[in-house]
Scaffold this motif. Sequence first.
Motif, short mmCIF file in Angstrom:
data_model
loop_
_atom_site.label_atom_id
_atom_site.label_comp_id
_atom_site.label_asym_id
_atom_site.label_seq_id
_atom_site.Cartn_x
_atom_site.Cartn_y
_atom_site.Cartn_z
N THR A 159 0.70 -1.16 0.22
CA THR A 159 0.00 0.02 0.02
C THR A 159 0.80 1.19 -0.15
N ASN A 160 0.31 2.33 -0.68
CA ASN A 160 1.19 3.66 -0.43
C ASN A 160 0.22 4.61 0.08
N GLY A 161 -0.97 3.91 0.84
CA GLY A 161 -1.93 4.71 1.63
C GLY A 161 -3.42 4.96 0.73
N ALA A 162 -3.05 5.03 -0.73
CA ALA A 162 -4.15 5.38 -1.42
C ALA A 162 -4.57 4.15 -2.39
N SER A 163 -3.66 3.14 -2.64
CA SER A 163 -3.87 1.99 -3.41
C SER A 163 -3.29 0.77 -2.51
N PHE A 164 -4.21 -0.41 -2.99
CA PHE A 164 -3.77 -1.57 -2.11
C PHE A 164 -3.72 -2.79 -3.00
N LEU A 165 -2.69 -3.52 -3.02
CA LEU A 165 -2.73 -4.64 -3.89
C LEU A 165 -2.11 -5.80 -2.93
N PHE A 166 -2.81 -7.14 -3.44
CA PHE A 166 -2.65 -8.28 -2.39
C PHE A 166 -1.89 -9.23 -3.21
N ILE A 167 -0.91 -10.12 -2.64
CA ILE A 167 -0.19 -11.21 -3.32
C ILE A 167 -0.03 -12.42 -2.67
N LYS A 168 -0.15 -13.45 -3.70
CA LYS A 168 0.33 -14.72 -3.10
C LYS A 168 1.51 -15.32 -3.42
N VAL A 169 2.36 -16.04 -3.04
CA VAL A 169 3.44 -16.51 -3.46
C VAL A 169 3.54 -18.14 -2.92
N VAL A 170 3.77 -19.00 -3.83
CA VAL A 170 3.84 -20.48 -3.51
C VAL A 170 5.44 -20.89 -4.17
N ARG A 171 6.09 -21.49 -3.11
CA ARG A 171 7.19 -21.96 -3.51
C ARG A 171 7.25 -23.61 -3.61
N HIS A 172 7.54 -24.12 -4.80
CA HIS A 172 7.53 -25.63 -5.06
C HIS A 172 8.72 -26.24 -4.71
N GLN A 173 8.78 -27.55 -4.34
CA GLN A 173 10.06 -28.25 -4.28
C GLN A 173 10.79 -28.32 -5.47
N ASP A 174 9.98 -28.86 -6.61
CA ASP A 174 10.48 -29.37 -7.92
C ASP A 174 10.24 -28.59 -9.00
N SER A 175 9.67 -27.43 -8.78
CA SER A 175 9.51 -26.72 -9.97
C SER A 175 9.66 -25.16 -9.66
N SER A 176 9.31 -24.22 -10.59
CA SER A 176 9.53 -22.80 -10.33
C SER A 176 8.63 -22.18 -9.32
N PRO A 177 8.86 -21.16 -8.36
CA PRO A 177 8.07 -20.75 -7.58
C PRO A 177 6.88 -19.74 -8.41
N GLN A 178 5.65 -19.55 -8.00
CA GLN A 178 4.50 -18.78 -8.59
C GLN A 178 3.93 -17.53 -7.62
N TYR A 179 3.37 -17.06 -8.52
CA TYR A 179 2.88 -16.01 -7.62
C TYR A 179 1.66 -15.33 -8.48
N ALA A 180 0.54 -14.80 -7.95
CA ALA A 180 -0.34 -14.07 -8.53
C ALA A 180 -0.83 -12.74 -7.59
N THR A 181 -1.40 -11.72 -8.32
CA THR A 181 -1.87 -10.57 -7.54
C THR A 181 -3.61 -10.45 -7.79
#
Length: 208
Positions: A159-181
């Motif tokens: 947040t910058n006080g005006a805007s808000f963005l949520f994030i999810k991160v998943v780290r896998h054992q045998d594959s690339s980490p992933q994220y979404a907003t």
Amino acid sequence: MAQTLQSRNVTIRDLIDQFGFQKVQDENFFNEWRTDLPELTDLDKQFLDKIKASFFNLLDYPPLSEKAIQLTILSPLLFIADFFLPLHIKTEQSIEITSQDERTIIRGQLDILLLKKGLWVLVIESKQADFSVEVGLAQLISYLLAKADIEKPVYGMITNGASFLFIKVVRHQDSSPQYATSSQFDIRRPTHELYEVLKILKHLGQIS
């Protein structure tokens, strides 16, 4: 010799190239910000209306600093979302993550808050070109990547006080980490988007 990146200068491109990070487009990957959200009480709404009024008051006394945002917007918001009971806050956290080929290291200090139940909050100052919360996205994602358990999602909010963005991160054992907003929520809009921010915070606090 390993390349070292400072957390404040890391970009999304760095995370993709050096760590194989993948942005997930499937809406089901991060549906926690849209589904099973709790209802707000009238008291919640009255409190949020006061927070919104405080934001517009801050605009009359520029600059909109990080400390002012924390004091008048973020802290009251987190309080009514029940993140202060029990109290569990840490600031100025150190991180270090290494790419799979051990050739790149991200290291640095982040002005970040650790809240109970695994939600991390990054506050950025609202000024000129740095106004968009997107400028803090790579910084927060790199931190979540360093702290994530294998296969267990972690969540964050910028947040910058005006805007808000949520994030999810998943780290896998045998594959690339992933994220979404999530979508971006703006306190300025007349549709009471701060209400949605509180609903999401409450829901993430329950599940994370």
